[in-house]
Write a protein that holds these residues in place. Structure first.
Motif, mmCIF file in Angstrom:
data_model
loop_
_atom_site.group_PDB
_atom_site.id
_atom_site.type_symbol
_atom_site.label_atom_id
_atom_site.label_comp_id
_atom_site.label_asym_id
_atom_site.label_seq_id
_atom_site.Cartn_x
_atom_site.Cartn_y
_atom_site.Cartn_z
ATOM 1 N N SER A 116 6.856 -28.549 -45.766
ATOM 2 C CA SER A 116 7.755 -29.717 -45.393
ATOM 3 C C SER A 116 8.028 -29.651 -43.948
ATOM 4 O O SER A 116 8.250 -30.573 -43.387
ATOM 5 C CB SER A 116 9.202 -29.240 -46.034
ATOM 6 O OG SER A 116 9.775 -28.091 -45.692
ATOM 7 N N ASP A 137 0.990 -30.905 -51.080
ATOM 8 C CA ASP A 137 1.258 -29.711 -50.688
ATOM 9 C C ASP A 137 1.564 -29.234 -49.563
ATOM 10 O O ASP A 137 1.102 -27.918 -49.120
ATOM 11 C CB ASP A 137 0.813 -28.583 -51.727
ATOM 12 C CG ASP A 137 1.001 -29.065 -53.294
ATOM 13 O OD1 ASP A 137 1.895 -29.566 -53.688
ATOM 14 O OD2 ASP A 137 0.290 -28.477 -54.085
ATOM 15 N N ARG A 158 11.192 -37.964 -59.537
ATOM 16 C CA ARG A 158 10.183 -38.101 -58.511
ATOM 17 C C ARG A 158 9.900 -36.600 -58.006
ATOM 18 O O ARG A 158 10.773 -35.738 -57.848
ATOM 19 C CB ARG A 158 10.894 -38.785 -57.159
ATOM 20 C CG ARG A 158 10.993 -40.325 -57.526
ATOM 21 C CD ARG A 158 11.787 -40.975 -56.481
ATOM 22 N NE ARG A 158 13.415 -40.380 -56.516
ATOM 23 C CZ ARG A 158 14.239 -40.717 -55.610
ATOM 24 N NH1 ARG A 158 13.860 -41.714 -54.465
ATOM 25 N NH2 ARG A 158 15.357 -40.379 -55.668
ATOM 26 N N ASP A 159 8.598 -36.427 -57.920
ATOM 27 C CA ASP A 159 8.077 -35.115 -57.576
ATOM 28 C C ASP A 159 8.719 -34.724 -56.216
ATOM 29 O O ASP A 159 8.260 -35.446 -55.187
ATOM 30 C CB ASP A 159 6.576 -35.132 -57.588
ATOM 31 C CG ASP A 159 6.104 -33.627 -57.119
ATOM 32 O OD1 ASP A 159 6.750 -32.552 -57.230
ATOM 33 O OD2 ASP A 159 4.702 -33.616 -57.046
ATOM 34 N N GLY A 160 9.359 -33.442 -56.067
ATOM 35 C CA GLY A 160 10.075 -33.212 -54.772
ATOM 36 C C GLY A 160 11.276 -33.716 -54.133
ATOM 37 O O GLY A 160 11.743 -33.336 -53.314
ATOM 38 N N ILE A 164 5.554 -39.472 -47.341
ATOM 39 C CA ILE A 164 5.028 -38.916 -48.887
ATOM 40 C C ILE A 164 5.598 -40.001 -49.822
ATOM 41 O O ILE A 164 6.676 -40.347 -49.963
ATOM 42 C CB ILE A 164 5.741 -37.579 -48.993
ATOM 43 C CG1 ILE A 164 5.321 -36.640 -47.945
ATOM 44 C CG2 ILE A 164 5.200 -36.931 -50.394
ATOM 45 C CD1 ILE A 164 3.812 -36.086 -47.775
ATOM 46 N N GLY A 218 3.684 -28.189 -55.369
ATOM 47 C CA GLY A 218 4.798 -29.094 -56.133
ATOM 48 C C GLY A 218 4.858 -29.328 -57.489
ATOM 49 O O GLY A 218 4.120 -28.558 -58.205
ATOM 50 N N ASP A 231 0.540 -38.461 -50.668
ATOM 51 C CA ASP A 231 1.620 -38.169 -51.819
ATOM 52 C C ASP A 231 1.996 -37.038 -52.271
ATOM 53 O O ASP A 231 1.569 -35.994 -51.339
ATOM 54 C CB ASP A 231 0.940 -38.882 -52.981
ATOM 55 C CG ASP A 231 -0.350 -38.192 -53.366
ATOM 56 O OD1 ASP A 231 -0.460 -36.862 -53.856
ATOM 57 O OD2 ASP A 231 -1.775 -38.613 -53.522
ATOM 58 N N SER A 232 2.714 -36.886 -52.904
ATOM 59 C CA SER A 232 3.625 -35.366 -53.071
ATOM 60 C C SER A 232 2.560 -34.447 -53.679
ATOM 61 O O SER A 232 2.862 -33.339 -53.925
ATOM 62 C CB SER A 232 4.652 -35.685 -54.216
ATOM 63 O OG SER A 232 4.280 -36.056 -55.555
ATOM 64 N N THR A 233 1.418 -34.498 -54.158
ATOM 65 C CA THR A 233 0.471 -33.707 -54.435
ATOM 66 C C THR A 233 -0.382 -32.910 -53.292
ATOM 67 O O THR A 233 -1.099 -32.072 -53.533
ATOM 68 C CB THR A 233 -0.738 -34.197 -55.569
ATOM 69 O OG1 THR A 233 -1.377 -34.913 -54.714
ATOM 70 C CG2 THR A 233 -0.068 -34.735 -56.652
ATOM 71 N N THR A 293 12.480 -29.873 -58.411
ATOM 72 C CA THR A 293 11.624 -28.742 -58.074
ATOM 73 C C THR A 293 10.874 -28.075 -58.989
ATOM 74 O O THR A 293 11.057 -28.188 -60.101
ATOM 75 C CB THR A 293 12.581 -27.970 -57.080
ATOM 76 O OG1 THR A 293 13.482 -27.046 -58.037
ATOM 77 C CG2 THR A 293 13.589 -28.671 -56.044
ATOM 78 N N PRO A 331 5.898 -40.350 -53.665
ATOM 79 C CA PRO A 331 6.188 -39.286 -54.816
ATOM 80 C C PRO A 331 5.475 -39.617 -55.945
ATOM 81 O O PRO A 331 5.423 -40.809 -56.407
ATOM 82 C CB PRO A 331 7.645 -38.876 -54.997
ATOM 83 C CG PRO A 331 8.128 -40.239 -54.452
ATOM 84 C CD PRO A 331 7.379 -40.742 -53.394
#
Length: 283
Positions: A16, A13, A39-41, A26, A262, A9-11, A45, A28
């Motif tokens: 990329s 980090d 949505r994170d990322g 991923i 993130g 998931d987006s946590t 940002t 998010p």
């Protein structure tokens, strides 16, 4: 043997470039400003997040992906005959893990494995990279899960919080703690233990002193470190991160990768947060 598709998931980090290189998918988490879920990322940002916080004076809330989000993400790979391995944010910090488990129940037994990292940020990334390299070496899903269970207790994650404001606004410390921390210029070093964030050190004075203590904490255990990979992760603290990266490389001989926190991690820890994350050796 079915192909193993690795999800995070987006946590997590991860850089990329690594996500693209190793074909990690991923899912998010969400950053919520009022009625707006981002949505994170993808939709926001960290720089944009901090700008909105500065303009409004209010922190966003954060939310886990729903079971439907996970079902949507997993389905194409299950339909083509792959197995899915998802490595999640700590179940002690979020309902993300539980929602992924709910989603997995909608698929054939054995097609999806959900692993609780009991950690956050690039400490999750360390586990993901262990899984990636094992999968690329031909390990099956059961073998990778066994590896992850063995490595998880060896993961070390510590970070310096530059200001208690974000923890306070996010409900993670009391108003008294925030007042005292601001008055005395206490800069906490936080560590992750059994999936939870707990104080490791409370450093009084300049931020540089806290960052130095963070480094010392890591170097005290350099003989125990798995020299394969160390992460230095930061939120708007690139200059300090580069210094830590250089010093850790010189002192340990390990690969030291830089990562950027993130939006979800940043919204709880605030700007100028910086962390060191690594695995100790396992038998």
């Amino acid at each position: 043997m079915p192909k193993i598709k690795i999800f995070a998931d987006s946590t997590c980090d991860l850089p990329s470039a690594w996500i693209h290189k190793y074909e990690i998918d991923i899912v998010p988490l969400y950053v919520v400003f009022g009625d707006e879920s981002l949505r994170d990322g993808i939709d926001i940002t960290p720089t944009q997040l901090y700008q909105r916080v500065s303009e409004t004076g209010n922190l966003p809330k954060t939310a886990a992906p729903s079971p439907t989000d996970f079902i949507t993400a997993f389905t194409p790979y299950i339909d083509q005959g792959d197995q899915v391995l998802y490595i999640s944010l700590s179940s002690e910090l979020s309902s993300t893990y539980q929602n992924a488990r709910i989603a997995a129940e909608e698929f054939p037994e054995g097609s999806i494995s959900i692993f609780d990292s009991l950690n956050l940020s690039s400490a999750i990334g360390l586990l993901i990279m262990k899984a990636v390299h094992a999968a690329n070496s031909g390990s099956n899903l059961d073998e990778i899960m066994s590896l992850l269970h063995a490595v998880r207790p060896a993961i070390e994650a510590e970070f310096v919080i530059d200001t208690l404001e974000y923890l306070h606004k996010g409900g993670r410390c009391s108003g008294v703690q925030n007042f005292i921390g601001s008055l005395l210029k206490i800069r906490p070093i936080i560590k992750v233990s059994k999936g939870l964030m707990i104080p490791a050190n409370r450093v009084r004075g300049k931020r540089e002193k806290a960052v130095e203590q963070l480094l010392l904490n890591a170097l005290e255990k350099k003989d125990q470190m798995d020299s394969g990979l160390i992460f230095v992760v930061h939120s708007l603290a690139e200059e300090d991160a580069l210094i830590l990266q250089s010093t850790l490389q010189q002192q340990t001989g390990a690969e030291v990768a830089l990562a950027t926190a993130g939006c979800v991690i940043s919204s709880h820890c605030g700007p100028h947060t910086i962390g060191i994350m690594y695995s100790k050796k396992t038998l």
